[in-house]
Design an enzyme around this catalytic site. Structure first.
Site, PDB file in Angstrom:
ATOM      1  N   HIS A 124     -23.070  83.152  66.022  1.00 58.62           N
ATOM      2  CA  HIS A 124     -22.857  81.706  65.827  1.00 58.62           C
ATOM      3  C   HIS A 124     -22.042  81.070  66.947  1.00 58.62           C
ATOM      4  CE1 HIS A 124     -23.129  83.698  61.822  1.00 58.62           C
ATOM      5  NE2 HIS A 124     -24.105  82.823  61.714  1.00 58.62           N
ATOM      6  N   ASN A 178     -29.525  77.712  57.989  1.00 56.89           N
ATOM      7  CA  ASN A 178     -30.975  77.526  58.131  1.00 56.89           C
ATOM      8  C   ASN A 178     -31.708  77.888  56.839  1.00 56.89           C
ATOM      9  OD1 ASN A 178     -32.675  80.225  58.602  1.00 56.89           O
ATOM     10  ND2 ASN A 178     -30.647  80.549  59.477  1.00 56.89           N
ATOM     11  N   GLU A 212     -20.790  77.883  63.680  1.00 57.65           N
ATOM     12  CA  GLU A 212     -21.378  77.346  64.906  1.00 57.65           C
ATOM     13  C   GLU A 212     -20.710  76.032  65.308  1.00 57.65           C
ATOM     14  OE1 GLU A 212     -25.536  75.493  66.571  1.00 57.65           O
ATOM     15  OE2 GLU A 212     -25.695  77.011  64.990  1.00 57.65           O
ATOM     16  N   THR A 225     -27.701  74.084  65.720  1.00 63.21           N
ATOM     17  CA  THR A 225     -29.078  74.546  65.950  1.00 63.21           C
ATOM     18  C   THR A 225     -29.864  74.782  64.663  1.00 63.21           C
ATOM     19  OG1 THR A 225     -28.423  76.873  66.002  1.00 63.21           O
ATOM     20  CG2 THR A 225     -28.432  75.684  68.121  1.00 63.21           C
TER      21      THR A 225
END
Length: 317
Positions: free
Chosen positions: A82, A233, A134, A173
């Site tokens: 991350h 995610n 992250e 991301t």
């Protein structure tokens, strides 16, 4: 229960699903470090957000810690996929530690973008989720106050911005592609000259997995996303499934945690996995379904992935 009495269940497997190149590289870095240095190899934070992966590496000799002060000074340490604030490798160097950085190259790309914007004098808006490793790592590339976090459209519409500075944005991301587009649109409405990344910050794997879920959502009565509750995610995949036409969507860590009443009346089940979930967990779920249902498997592939990232030079020799 014999085959004749099992209710029918069609599994629609979304593809791509599961491991991405950044996760694969991070796990290889830990495994190669164990081969090169021997156990124990310390890892700061979960290498990726998946307990199965973490426990598998622990069995091989990896020791997971929260901070560097838990690592003996003469032991090798790996930083998670991350990304980490700059203060972490700086502290490792100060202590003369052997360290390997498993930050996903696509996260590192966001770090470099933020640095370029800062060098050009711009205020940086980071679209992401507060507290995610992250986001902590990206904000930690620059001095306090250089990066401001935005999580929602409402924040994009109301955040106080200086009138005398250029403004740029970068993103985490692993966000929802559609939600992020809404936030960016709200920012552009306020800041027509908003500086954008040269390439999309949301990574190819996040985008591809969301597109694959969209492709099956309307055809499914329920969707299961294999992934961890702290995996950004994976959680986004559940949200995307619901918005795309399958309101009955759920995150599941392992097949043995399944509440089978979730599938009452379901004949078409969508299955996918977050980018940090290994294939073996999908196979576990399919096997568990076969014990209870007459299963037909259909794979729905919306993209092919052939991306590979190089290992650090220290391990590739």
């Amino acid at each position: 229960m014999n085959e004749m009495t099992k209710p029918p269940l069609t599994l629609l497997l979304a593809g791509p699903r599961g491991f991405c190149a950044g996760v694969d590289r991070a796990i290889q870095i830990v495994e190669r470090s164990l081969e090169k240095f021997g156990a124990p190899v310390y890892v700061r934070h979960e290498i990726v957000h998946n307990r199965f992966v973490v426990e598998s590496l622990e069995k091989k000799g990896a020791v997971f810690v929260e901070e560097l002060d838990e690592v003996p000074v003469d032991a090798p340490v790996v930083f998670s996929a991350h990304g980490v604030p700059k203060s972490v490798p700086a502290e490792a160097e100060r202590r003369k530690m052997v360290y390997l950085d498993a930050t996903c190259p696509l996260v590192s790309k966001v770090h470099r973008e933020a640095e370029r914007h800062f060098a050009a004098g711009r205020l940086i808006l980071l679209i992401g989720h507060a507290g995610h490793p992250e986001v902590i790592g990206t904000m930690g590339q620059l001095p306090d106050g250089a990066v401001r976090l935005i999580e929602t459209v409402a924040e994009a519409e109301t955040i106080e911005l200086p009138a005398d500075r250029e403004i740029a944005y970068v993103t985490q991301t692993t966000l929802s592609v559609d939600d992020t587009a809404g936030i960016i649109a709200a920012l552009r409405k306020r800041i027509p000259q908003l500086a954008a990344p040269k390439q999309e910050d949301i990574c190819y794997a996040t985008t591809n997995r969301q597109q694959a879920v969209k492709a099956i959502a309307a055809r499914c009565e329920a969707i299961l996303v294999i992934g961890a509750p702290n995996s950004s995610n994976s959680k986004r995949l559940v949200e995307v499934a619901r918005v795309a036409g399958c309101p009955k969507a759920m995150l599941l860590q392992r097949a043995d945690q399944m509440d089978w009443s979730f599938l009452d009346g379901v004949t078409r089940l969508g299955v996918t996995a977050g980018a940090s979930a290994p294939d073996v967990l999908i196979e576990e779920l399919i096997d568990a379904c076969r014990q209870r249902f007459d299963v037909t498997v259909e794979e729905v592939i919306t993209a092919e992935e052939d991306i590979h990232f190089k290992l650090p030079k220290a391990l590739s020799a």
